[in-house]
Design a protein around this motif. Structure first.
Motif, mmCIF file in Angstrom:
data_model
loop_
_atom_site.group_PDB
_atom_site.id
_atom_site.type_symbol
_atom_site.label_atom_id
_atom_site.label_comp_id
_atom_site.label_asym_id
_atom_site.label_seq_id
_atom_site.Cartn_x
_atom_site.Cartn_y
_atom_site.Cartn_z
ATOM 1 N N GLY A 72 -1.032 -36.639 18.304
ATOM 2 C CA GLY A 72 0.366 -36.719 18.486
ATOM 3 C C GLY A 72 1.132 -37.725 19.329
ATOM 4 N N VAL A 73 1.631 -37.242 19.963
ATOM 5 C CA VAL A 73 2.420 -37.730 21.172
ATOM 6 C C VAL A 73 1.987 -37.347 22.516
ATOM 7 N N SER A 74 1.647 -38.376 23.556
ATOM 8 C CA SER A 74 1.539 -37.720 24.941
ATOM 9 C C SER A 74 1.935 -38.721 25.980
ATOM 10 N N PHE A 75 2.126 -38.339 27.052
ATOM 11 C CA PHE A 75 1.769 -39.455 28.165
ATOM 12 C C PHE A 75 0.429 -39.972 28.687
ATOM 13 N N ASP A 76 0.699 -41.427 29.116
ATOM 14 C CA ASP A 76 -0.806 -41.499 29.650
ATOM 15 C C ASP A 76 -1.397 -40.838 30.829
ATOM 16 N N ARG A 77 -0.206 -41.035 31.511
ATOM 17 C CA ARG A 77 -0.582 -39.799 32.869
ATOM 18 C C ARG A 77 0.200 -38.667 33.782
ATOM 19 N N PRO A 78 0.356 -38.570 34.904
ATOM 20 C CA PRO A 78 0.596 -36.924 34.799
ATOM 21 C C PRO A 78 1.873 -37.169 35.029
ATOM 22 N N SER A 79 3.068 -36.768 35.111
ATOM 23 C CA SER A 79 4.855 -36.819 35.652
ATOM 24 C C SER A 79 4.533 -37.036 37.553
ATOM 25 N N PRO A 80 4.930 -37.765 38.066
ATOM 26 C CA PRO A 80 4.696 -37.662 39.303
ATOM 27 C C PRO A 80 6.867 -36.733 39.680
ATOM 28 N N THR A 81 5.873 -36.529 40.819
ATOM 29 C CA THR A 81 6.798 -36.080 41.610
ATOM 30 C C THR A 81 8.370 -36.773 42.321
ATOM 31 N N TYR A 82 9.144 -36.568 42.536
ATOM 32 C CA TYR A 82 9.640 -37.585 43.056
ATOM 33 C C TYR A 82 10.946 -36.489 43.902
ATOM 34 N N ASN A 83 11.476 -37.211 45.631
ATOM 35 C CA ASN A 83 12.220 -36.408 46.164
ATOM 36 C C ASN A 83 13.360 -36.317 45.651
ATOM 37 N N GLN A 84 14.399 -35.432 45.797
ATOM 38 C CA GLN A 84 15.306 -35.146 45.195
ATOM 39 C C GLN A 84 16.231 -35.354 45.816
ATOM 40 N N ASN A 85 16.205 -35.877 47.134
ATOM 41 C CA ASN A 85 17.407 -36.286 48.438
ATOM 42 C C ASN A 85 16.613 -38.201 48.349
ATOM 43 N N ASP A 86 15.856 -38.999 47.701
ATOM 44 C CA ASP A 86 16.100 -40.226 46.700
ATOM 45 C C ASP A 86 17.145 -40.396 45.603
ATOM 46 N N PHE A 87 17.640 -39.535 44.990
ATOM 47 C CA PHE A 87 18.083 -39.738 44.124
ATOM 48 C C PHE A 87 19.774 -39.969 44.215
ATOM 49 N N VAL A 88 20.868 -40.334 44.441
ATOM 50 C CA VAL A 88 22.396 -40.562 44.794
ATOM 51 C C VAL A 88 22.813 -40.554 43.182
ATOM 52 N N PRO A 89 23.882 -40.247 42.623
ATOM 53 C CA PRO A 89 24.679 -39.608 41.538
ATOM 54 C C PRO A 89 25.051 -40.855 40.895
ATOM 55 N N ILE A 90 25.609 -41.512 40.349
ATOM 56 C CA ILE A 90 27.021 -42.207 39.880
ATOM 57 C C ILE A 90 27.513 -41.953 39.391
ATOM 58 N N GLU A 91 28.998 -41.491 39.907
ATOM 59 C CA GLU A 91 29.984 -40.920 39.161
ATOM 60 C C GLU A 91 30.843 -42.647 38.467
ATOM 61 N N VAL A 92 31.382 -41.596 37.221
ATOM 62 C CA VAL A 92 32.142 -42.614 36.565
ATOM 63 C C VAL A 92 33.426 -42.038 35.483
ATOM 64 N N LYS A 93 34.205 -42.961 35.547
ATOM 65 C CA LYS A 93 34.972 -42.673 34.998
ATOM 66 C C LYS A 93 35.082 -43.112 33.361
ATOM 67 N N ALA A 94 35.961 -42.357 32.778
ATOM 68 C CA ALA A 94 35.781 -42.402 31.101
ATOM 69 C C ALA A 94 36.442 -43.626 30.953
ATOM 70 N N GLY A 95 35.419 -44.034 30.084
ATOM 71 C CA GLY A 95 35.337 -45.624 29.083
ATOM 72 C C GLY A 95 34.530 -46.571 30.649
ATOM 73 N N SER A 96 34.003 -46.771 31.269
ATOM 74 C CA SER A 96 32.893 -46.704 31.911
ATOM 75 C C SER A 96 31.886 -47.165 31.710
ATOM 76 N N LEU A 97 31.045 -48.357 31.506
ATOM 77 C CA LEU A 97 29.976 -48.724 30.650
ATOM 78 C C LEU A 97 29.115 -48.860 32.144
ATOM 79 N N VAL A 98 27.958 -47.597 32.168
ATOM 80 C CA VAL A 98 26.540 -48.020 33.356
ATOM 81 C C VAL A 98 25.230 -48.498 32.608
ATOM 82 N N VAL A 99 24.703 -49.808 32.894
ATOM 83 C CA VAL A 99 23.756 -51.012 32.565
ATOM 84 C C VAL A 99 22.624 -50.052 33.213
ATOM 85 N N ILE A 100 21.396 -49.773 31.851
ATOM 86 C CA ILE A 100 19.934 -49.526 33.278
ATOM 87 C C ILE A 100 19.229 -49.635 32.434
#
Length: 137
Positions: A72-100
């Motif tokens: 079936g489908v699986s990941f090739d290694r375990p999920s890393p643990t991330y520090n939630q303090n490292d994430f920042v919000p990307i708040e956008v208005k309607a009609g905005s395009l976020v390129v990732i």
């Protein structure tokens, strides 16, 4: 006017949690070329579940891949643990395009507000000069 009120009341809470991930994990090419396009159809805020990302994380490369095998489908290694303090919000208005960038680590939280947050999400890969992995899911 009543129609707008009904739509607003019908759609609260839309948008479930999306755990931290990289888009290249799922849509792998060699070299990696996945780009996410996230078009906000409504304002996306911290309250209604906007995208959160770790700035600069795309510079560190791909962390893991989801692969398809006999079992079936699986990941090739375990999920890393991330520090939630490292994430920042990307708040956008309607009609905005976020390129990732495909290696950017990003997530979103469940929309538990009374306000909806609809968006279109599209992922694209290069079709010239790269190879689509045969074990992609």
């Amino acid at each position: 006017m009543k129609r707008k009120k009904i739509l607003a009341e019908v759609q609260p809470g839309i948008g479930g949690e999306v755990v931290p991930h990289q888009d290249n994990s799922f849509l792998y090419t060699e070299p990696t070329t996945c780009t996410g396009l996230w078009l906000a159809l409504e304002d996306a805020t911290i309250i209604n579940g906007c995208i959160w990302a770790i700035p600069g994380s795309q510079k560190n490369g791909l962390v893991r891949r989801m692969v398809r095998g006999e079992g079936g489908v699986s990941f090739d290694r375990p999920s890393p643990t991330y520090n939630q303090n490292d994430f920042v919000p990307i708040e956008v208005k309607a009609g905005s395009l976020v390129v990732i960038h495909g290696d950017l680590i990003h997530q979103s939280f469940e929309n538990q507000s009374s306000k909806s947050r609809h968006a279109y999400s599209l992922h694209v890969v290069d079709t010239d000069g790269c190879k689509w992995a045969p074990d992609n899911w």
